[in-house]
Design a protein around this motif. Structure first.
Motif, mmCIF file in Angstrom:
data_model
loop_
_atom_site.group_PDB
_atom_site.id
_atom_site.type_symbol
_atom_site.label_atom_id
_atom_site.label_comp_id
_atom_site.label_asym_id
_atom_site.label_seq_id
_atom_site.Cartn_x
_atom_site.Cartn_y
_atom_site.Cartn_z
ATOM 1 N N THR A 43 1.004 -1.153 -0.081
ATOM 2 C CA THR A 43 -0.101 0.030 -0.024
ATOM 3 C C THR A 43 0.889 1.218 0.034
ATOM 4 O OG1 THR A 43 -0.121 0.162 2.363
ATOM 5 C CG2 THR A 43 -1.668 -1.407 1.439
ATOM 6 N N THR A 44 0.230 2.479 -0.317
ATOM 7 C CA THR A 44 0.979 3.743 -0.427
ATOM 8 C C THR A 44 1.627 3.788 0.941
ATOM 9 O OG1 THR A 44 -0.392 4.355 -2.318
ATOM 10 C CG2 THR A 44 0.967 6.135 -0.951
ATOM 11 N N ALA A 55 2.884 4.236 -14.126
ATOM 12 C CA ALA A 55 2.018 4.793 -13.256
ATOM 13 C C ALA A 55 2.840 4.201 -11.727
ATOM 14 C CB ALA A 55 0.640 4.259 -13.259
ATOM 15 N N GLU A 56 2.863 3.107 -11.843
ATOM 16 C CA GLU A 56 3.496 2.236 -10.526
ATOM 17 C C GLU A 56 4.654 2.741 -10.094
ATOM 18 O OE1 GLU A 56 3.391 0.355 -6.926
ATOM 19 O OE2 GLU A 56 1.690 0.571 -8.388
ATOM 20 N N ALA A 91 5.653 5.661 -10.724
ATOM 21 C CA ALA A 91 5.541 7.196 -10.043
ATOM 22 C C ALA A 91 5.060 7.125 -8.599
ATOM 23 C CB ALA A 91 4.562 7.887 -10.990
ATOM 24 N N ARG A 92 4.136 6.269 -8.493
ATOM 25 C CA ARG A 92 3.505 5.931 -7.171
ATOM 26 C C ARG A 92 4.587 5.562 -6.164
ATOM 27 N NH1 ARG A 92 0.938 1.998 -3.534
ATOM 28 N NH2 ARG A 92 1.919 0.306 -4.755
ATOM 29 N N ASN A 93 5.549 4.819 -6.386
ATOM 30 C CA ASN A 93 6.563 4.210 -5.736
ATOM 31 C C ASN A 93 7.643 5.281 -5.536
ATOM 32 O OD1 ASN A 93 9.439 3.093 -5.274
ATOM 33 N ND2 ASN A 93 8.130 1.401 -4.976
ATOM 34 N N ALA A 127 6.915 8.576 -5.395
ATOM 35 C CA ALA A 127 6.479 9.631 -4.645
ATOM 36 C C ALA A 127 6.082 9.267 -3.463
ATOM 37 C CB ALA A 127 5.073 9.952 -5.316
ATOM 38 N N ALA A 128 5.770 8.019 -3.034
ATOM 39 C CA ALA A 128 5.681 7.523 -1.849
ATOM 40 C C ALA A 128 7.144 7.165 -1.117
ATOM 41 C CB ALA A 128 4.670 6.184 -1.554
#
Length: 282
Positions: free
Chosen positions: A154-155, A225-226, A228-230, A232-233
């Motif tokens: 999870t984020t 997208a994944e 970028a999420r990784n 950022a988090a």
């Protein structure tokens, strides 16, 4: 060993140097890209050394991964490079001591992350073309498993793992600043890195190489997208751990020591013998 205030002052000088370096963008880009590639070396040795153990189901795989990844941070510190995760601590300390402004610190950190990303992606491209981590190899399979594991988190988990990771990375760099023995410095770096890799914490720059390898190989869980999420988090978590829990904590302690008013020297009380003449005169 340097005192804590002396080490913070040294980091404040380093922060001013980082900000000054941004005024020569070409040089700054080279040094940040090199740091991103050097961390990529850690990913490479981790999956090539630990990959066969992972494939065999060995419980020793995480420990081996942690034992070898310290090579990457040691190279950054010895060879020289501008790494974003340690800059999170150093720039914070420079800003708290008034050597640089907070705005310049933030811009420098963003530029450092961008340069690290460029270096990580370039190094990953070379690895991809070389075929040493191709799908089907032990290292390639390990990369695929790592990306799948990161994508399933999870984020919030990624943020917290990032916090814990950069506490240890910045402690390694902090110990490097305080120690004067090269052997002791390297031991401290390897010890801190051993903990964060073995425990499965998240390092934003290392993940840049890992996800780049996944993108080049077309792995199913490696999407833009994944990625970028990784970034950022984990980047947020790394910033909290490095800037606040290590950088600000030690800078506050150093400022507290420096701000403490000097105590007047104690004057010894006169002895009875010294008081006797004055009493006689009274």
């Amino acid at each position: 060993m340097l005192t804590i205030p002396a080490a913070v002052a040294a980091h404040a000088d380093a922060a001013a140097h980082k900000v000054d370096l941004t005024r020569t963008p070409g040089l700054f880009l080279v040094r940040t890209a090199l740091a991103g590639a050097y961390i990529g070396i850690g990913v490479l040795i981790m999956v090539t050394a630990g990959g066969p153990l992972v494939a065999a189901g060995s419980p020793w795989a995480p420990l081996v991964n942690g034992a070898v990844f310290g090579i990457a941070l040691t190279i950054v510190l010895v060879a020289g490079g501008e790494l974003a995760t340690s800059a999170m601590m150093i720039l914070t300390q420079g800003a708290m001591l008034g050597r640089i402004g907070w705005g310049r610190a933030g811009l420098t950190l963003v530029a450092c992350l961008a340069g690290n990303l460029l270096g990580a992606m370039a190094f990953a491209a070379l690895l991809h073309v070389s075929g040493v981590l191709a799908p089907g190899t032990a290292g390639g399979s390990t990369i695929a498993g790592m990306i799948e594991h990161k994508a399933e988190a999870t984020t919030l988990q990624l943020v917290v793992r990032g916090v814990l990771c950069n506490v240890l990375v910045c402690l390694a760099v902090w110990c490097w600043a305080r120690l004067t023995s090269e052997t002791a410095r390297i031991v401290a770096v390897f010890a801190c890195v051993l903990v964060f890799i073995t425990s499965g914490f998240e390092h934003v720059v290392a993940n840049m190489t890992t996800f780049s390898l996944g993108l080049y190989a077309g792995l199913p869980h490696a999407t833009v997208a994944e990625f970028a999420r990784n970034v950022a988090a984990v980047g947020l978590g790394n910033t909290i751990g490095g800037a606040l829990l290590v950088g600000a904590a030690y800078a506050y302690g150093a400022r507290h020591v420096e701000a403490a008013p000097p105590q007047p020297p104690e004057v010894p009380a006169p002895s009875p013998a010294a008081q006797a003449p004055s009493l006689a005169r009274g």
